[in-house]
Design a protein around this motif. Structure first.
Motif, PDB file in Angstrom:
ATOM      1  N   VAL A 124     -38.838  28.840   1.908  1.00  0.00           N
ATOM      2  CA  VAL A 124     -37.647  28.260   1.280  1.00  0.00           C
ATOM      3  C   VAL A 124     -37.692  26.734   1.250  1.00  0.00           C
ATOM      4  O   VAL A 124     -36.876  26.099   0.599  1.00  0.00           O
ATOM      5  CB  VAL A 124     -36.351  28.748   1.973  1.00  0.00           C
ATOM      6  N   VAL A 150     -51.837  33.342  14.693  1.00  0.00           N
ATOM      7  CA  VAL A 150     -50.647  32.842  14.007  1.00  0.00           C
ATOM      8  C   VAL A 150     -50.611  31.321  14.147  1.00  0.00           C
ATOM      9  O   VAL A 150     -50.907  30.783  15.217  1.00  0.00           O
ATOM     10  CB  VAL A 150     -49.348  33.427  14.631  1.00  0.00           C
ATOM     11  N   VAL A 202     -31.279  32.562   5.919  1.00  0.00           N
ATOM     12  CA  VAL A 202     -32.533  33.032   5.295  1.00  0.00           C
ATOM     13  C   VAL A 202     -33.689  32.636   6.202  1.00  0.00           C
ATOM     14  O   VAL A 202     -33.638  31.586   6.848  1.00  0.00           O
ATOM     15  CB  VAL A 202     -32.769  32.432   3.885  1.00  0.00           C
ATOM     16  N   PRO A 203     -34.726  33.482   6.260  1.00  0.00           N
ATOM     17  CA  PRO A 203     -35.895  33.066   7.038  1.00  0.00           C
ATOM     18  C   PRO A 203     -36.658  31.974   6.287  1.00  0.00           C
ATOM     19  O   PRO A 203     -36.681  31.966   5.053  1.00  0.00           O
ATOM     20  CB  PRO A 203     -36.722  34.342   7.151  1.00  0.00           C
ATOM     21  N   LEU A 204     -37.275  31.063   7.025  1.00  0.00           N
ATOM     22  CA  LEU A 204     -38.071  29.982   6.416  1.00  0.00           C
ATOM     23  C   LEU A 204     -39.173  30.562   5.536  1.00  0.00           C
ATOM     24  O   LEU A 204     -39.478  30.031   4.469  1.00  0.00           O
ATOM     25  CB  LEU A 204     -38.691  29.103   7.514  1.00  0.00           C
ATOM     26  N   VAL A 205     -39.772  31.647   6.007  1.00  0.00           N
ATOM     27  CA  VAL A 205     -40.824  32.333   5.255  1.00  0.00           C
ATOM     28  C   VAL A 205     -40.533  33.824   5.270  1.00  0.00           C
ATOM     29  O   VAL A 205     -39.900  34.330   6.196  1.00  0.00           O
ATOM     30  CB  VAL A 205     -42.221  32.075   5.878  1.00  0.00           C
ATOM     31  N   SER A 206     -41.006  34.517   4.245  1.00  0.00           N
ATOM     32  CA  SER A 206     -40.616  35.917   4.120  1.00  0.00           C
ATOM     33  C   SER A 206     -41.262  36.810   5.168  1.00  0.00           C
ATOM     34  O   SER A 206     -40.813  37.920   5.392  1.00  0.00           O
ATOM     35  CB  SER A 206     -40.931  36.429   2.708  1.00  0.00           C
ATOM     36  N   TYR A 207     -42.321  36.315   5.850  1.00  0.00           N
ATOM     37  CA  TYR A 207     -42.922  37.170   6.877  1.00  0.00           C
ATOM     38  C   TYR A 207     -42.213  37.074   8.222  1.00  0.00           C
ATOM     39  O   TYR A 207     -42.586  37.738   9.177  1.00  0.00           O
ATOM     40  CB  TYR A 207     -44.428  36.921   7.020  1.00  0.00           C
ATOM     41  N   ARG A 226     -46.546  31.988  -2.095  1.00  0.00           N
ATOM     42  CA  ARG A 226     -47.134  33.191  -1.497  1.00  0.00           C
ATOM     43  C   ARG A 226     -46.616  33.505  -0.103  1.00  0.00           C
ATOM     44  O   ARG A 226     -46.809  34.603   0.400  1.00  0.00           O
ATOM     45  CB  ARG A 226     -48.656  33.072  -1.501  1.00  0.00           C
ATOM     46  N   TYR A 227     -45.971  32.528   0.534  1.00  0.00           N
ATOM     47  CA  TYR A 227     -45.355  32.807   1.841  1.00  0.00           C
ATOM     48  C   TYR A 227     -43.858  33.076   1.705  1.00  0.00           C
ATOM     49  O   TYR A 227     -43.185  33.290   2.705  1.00  0.00           O
ATOM     50  CB  TYR A 227     -45.567  31.636   2.795  1.00  0.00           C
ATOM     51  N   GLY A 228     -43.345  32.998   0.494  1.00  0.00           N
ATOM     52  CA  GLY A 228     -41.905  33.135   0.322  1.00  0.00           C
ATOM     53  C   GLY A 228     -41.149  32.069   1.099  1.00  0.00           C
ATOM     54  O   GLY A 228     -40.089  32.321   1.662  1.00  0.00           O
ATOM     55  N   PHE A 253     -39.413  30.097  12.849  1.00  0.00           N
ATOM     56  CA  PHE A 253     -39.863  30.670  14.119  1.00  0.00           C
ATOM     57  C   PHE A 253     -40.760  29.685  14.834  1.00  0.00           C
ATOM     58  O   PHE A 253     -41.344  28.777  14.223  1.00  0.00           O
ATOM     59  CB  PHE A 253     -40.579  32.009  13.912  1.00  0.00           C
ATOM     60  N   PHE A 270     -52.667  39.558   6.860  1.00  0.00           N
ATOM     61  CA  PHE A 270     -52.357  38.349   6.095  1.00  0.00           C
ATOM     62  C   PHE A 270     -50.857  38.120   6.108  1.00  0.00           C
ATOM     63  O   PHE A 270     -50.078  39.072   5.990  1.00  0.00           O
ATOM     64  CB  PHE A 270     -52.848  38.494   4.648  1.00  0.00           C
ATOM     65  N   PHE A 271     -50.447  36.855   6.190  1.00  0.00           N
ATOM     66  CA  PHE A 271     -49.017  36.556   6.161  1.00  0.00           C
ATOM     67  C   PHE A 271     -48.539  36.194   4.762  1.00  0.00           C
ATOM     68  O   PHE A 271     -47.354  36.173   4.494  1.00  0.00           O
ATOM     69  CB  PHE A 271     -48.693  35.430   7.145  1.00  0.00           C
ATOM     70  N   ASP A 272     -49.482  35.875   3.890  1.00  0.00           N
ATOM     71  CA  ASP A 272     -49.099  35.530   2.524  1.00  0.00           C
ATOM     72  C   ASP A 272     -49.436  36.692   1.593  1.00  0.00           C
ATOM     73  O   ASP A 272     -50.127  37.631   1.971  1.00  0.00           O
ATOM     74  CB  ASP A 272     -49.798  34.241   2.077  1.00  0.00           C
ATOM     75  N   ARG A 273     -48.913  36.612   0.380  1.00  0.00           N
ATOM     76  CA  ARG A 273     -49.170  37.637  -0.625  1.00  0.00           C
ATOM     77  C   ARG A 273     -50.635  37.570  -1.034  1.00  0.00           C
ATOM     78  O   ARG A 273     -51.167  36.489  -1.278  1.00  0.00           O
ATOM     79  CB  ARG A 273     -48.264  37.380  -1.834  1.00  0.00           C
TER      80      ARG A 273
END
Ligand SMILES: [Zn+2]
Lengths: 416, 135
Positions: free
Chosen positions: A155, B91, B9-14, A151-153, B130, B35-38
């Motif tokens: 890696v 955060v 690539v970013p560690l997390v998609s946000y 859910r956080y995408g 980050f 929210f930072f997650d889906r």
């Protein structure tokens, strides 16, 4: 939060109303490491002794709730029945983080309240060996490929890159947030909590550890997650605790010497964490505890000042300190003064964790919430031996599990 | 085939990389919860419409811990933190470029977002995390 003594609360404990729920018998194993036993051995030992303590047998039970975080999925309740008596009654296998044992107690409580049971057995058990709450899980792959997932995408595993997910750190941050908000709270106050609980445990033969440590030894023991040092963290261990619950209607018909030892459950409360902005990124252990406390005091008709002892969830020293405030034991923002004043020591105004708490008594997860109920019950019966809090009439047992779940039971001495 | 710069690539998609790296939250269009997650629905109001919003890079330190016993593969000690950005978003992160010492890390200190590499995978793709450093 401080309320005055309620005149009706204590006298009502003396009358047994039909729809009240009582603890009839209870027992806990010593918390320790039991490499030669399994979870069923431990749970059976606690269950059989709790039934004997209540002068009843498994054949009197209408319901069984078995709490074990790591064994609820293995049918632990039915496995226990095969050792203590397969009577065909409904079994609930319960898992609810560190509130697992208390949730088992509440499951039996609800069955009695619903009129489906007159008597029921709640047992909590865990065998943790050397597993530990300290480390997080790493992610391992054959070929390392950074691909977003979850859910956080993310890696790769985020524990350690995006803050900590380790328990000592999560609870350290909860304590430090309190220290950021209020004066008079720092490393020394957190350490004093651990000093107190280690000291208390020297009087408890059921505690996993029974050793007093100096403030200096506590503050210079290895840092797990600042400000929590090793001696400010609960150990891992094995153990079980059990409680037999009975309806007021059934208790009335029991002999006087049984009634006299019965302890009333004046409130049984379970909460989860409501939405708060900050809890989206780290567990909020405060709001659900405050909500549970408010409801428990209201239901029981007692206030924090009425409490003769409190067993609260000190998985880490930082946790205990903030729960002084969450449970209304101190004035808002004054948890630092509260511990410095000596109030939660066993000779203070509100003894907290006279068992030694999770920090020294131990924390076999599924057993903890039942063991807290055992501890308070034993004091209210006047049967706590060397660690007895004199003339204890009202006590509170609190547990919290991350995720989150909070359970509070308010117990009162029978005056019958 | 060689590339001049490895793929990142970013560690997390946000985390959004680029000229000025920043975080992006899913903000509920009804109540404003972030929210930072889906999310399937909003944890505060239950409605299901979200928009992406940019989160401020400036922040204050609300809580921290210095982790000495870290997850496998994570260098320790490190500073884990809860920060509040200037737009009021909480955060979870690490405090970086700062001595992991309780005398140095100060509650309430001013911070700003920064990025750093946590290494490359077997295909040479570099993961960028980050953190917040003293402002
Ligand atoms: Zn919303």
């Amino acid at each position: 939060m401080a309320t005055t003594k309620s005149p009706t609360a204590k006298s009502s404990a003396g009358r047994i109303s039909d729809d009240s729920v009582w603890i009839l018998g209870t027992h806990m194993t010593r918390f320790a490491r039991y490499p030669d036993k399994d979870v069923v051995d431990l749970a059976a030992e606690a269950s059989i002794a709790a039934l004997e303590d209540g002068n009843v047998t498994i054949h009197d039970m209408d319901v069984l709730a078995a709490g074990s975080l790591f064994n609820a999925g293995t049918g632990v309740g039915q496995r226990i029945q095969k050792q203590i008596g397969q009577t065909g009654i409904p079994v609930f296998n319960v898992a609810n983080a560190c509130a697992t044992g208390a949730t088992a107690v509440r499951t039996v409580y609800l069955s009695i309240k619903a009129g489906e049971a007159d008597l029921g057995l709640a047992v909590g058990v865990e065998q943790m060996g050397k597993m530990g709450l300290l480390g997080g899980a790493g992610t391992k792959k054959e070929k390392k490929v950074y691909e977003p997932s979850g859910r956080y995408g993310a890696v790769t595993g985020i524990d350690g890159y995006i803050g900590t997910e380790g328990m000592p750190g999560v609870f350290a941050q909860a304590g430090m947030e309190y220290a950021n908000t209020y004066d008079g709270v720092g490393f020394e106050q957190f350490a004093r909590v651990a000093y107190k609980n280690h000291l208390h445990s020297t009087l408890n033969p059921l505690a996993q550890y029974r050793k007093e440590f100096t403030m200096d030894e506590i503050m210079t023991s290895p840092t797990m997650s600042y400000p929590n040092t090793l001696l400010m963290c609960c150990p891992t261990g094995d153990g079980a605790a059990a409680a037999v619950l009975v309806s007021g209607q059934r208790l009335k018909a029991m002999p006087a010497q049984v009634r006299r030892r019965a302890v009333k459950i004046s409130a049984s409360v379970l909460t989860s964490d409501p939405y708060t902005e900050a809890s989206q990124v780290q567990p909020d252990v405060n709001t659900l505890t405050r909500n549970a406390a408010t409801k428990a005091y209201e239901t029981a008709g007692v206030g924090p000042k009425d409490l003769d002892l409190v067993e609260l969830h000190d998985c880490f020293a930082t946790a205990e300190l903030i729960h002084y405030d969450n449970l209304g034991l101190c004035e808002p923002g004054a948890a630092g003064d509260f511990i410095d004043s000596g109030a939660p020591f066993r000779d203070g105004t509100t003894p907290v964790n006279v068992s030694g708490g999770l920090i020294s008594k131990g924390h076999p997860i599924g057993a903890t919430g039942v063991a807290n109920v055992f501890e308070v019950t034993t004091h209210l019966r006047g049967e706590a031996g060397d660690r007895q809090i004199a003339d204890a009439k009202v006590g509170l047992a609190h547990v919290i599990g991350l995720g989150s779940a909070c359970a509070i039971h308010v117990l009162e001495k029978a005056a019958v | 085939m060689e590339a001049d710069t490895p793929t990142q690539v970013p560690l997390v998609s946000y985390l959004r990389l680029g000229s000025e790296a920043h975080l992006v939250a899913n903000e509920c269009t009804n109540c404003g919860a972030r929210f930072f997650d889906r999310r399937n629905a909003c944890a505060q109001c239950g409605l299901r419409e979200f928009k992406n919003v940019r989160v401020d890079n400036a922040a204050k330190l609300k809580a921290f811990t210095i982790v000495h016993r870290a997850a496998p593969g994570i260098p320790a000690p490190y500073v884990s933190a809860i920060v509040e950005t200037t737009d009021g978003t909480t955060v979870r992160s690490n405090v970086v470029n700062c001595e992991p010492d309780p005398e140095v890390v100060q509650l309430g200190m001013e911070l700003k977002l920064t990025t750093y590499s946590i290494g490359s995978d077997d295909d040479g793709t570099e993961a960028i995390a980050f953190g917040y450093q003293p402002a």
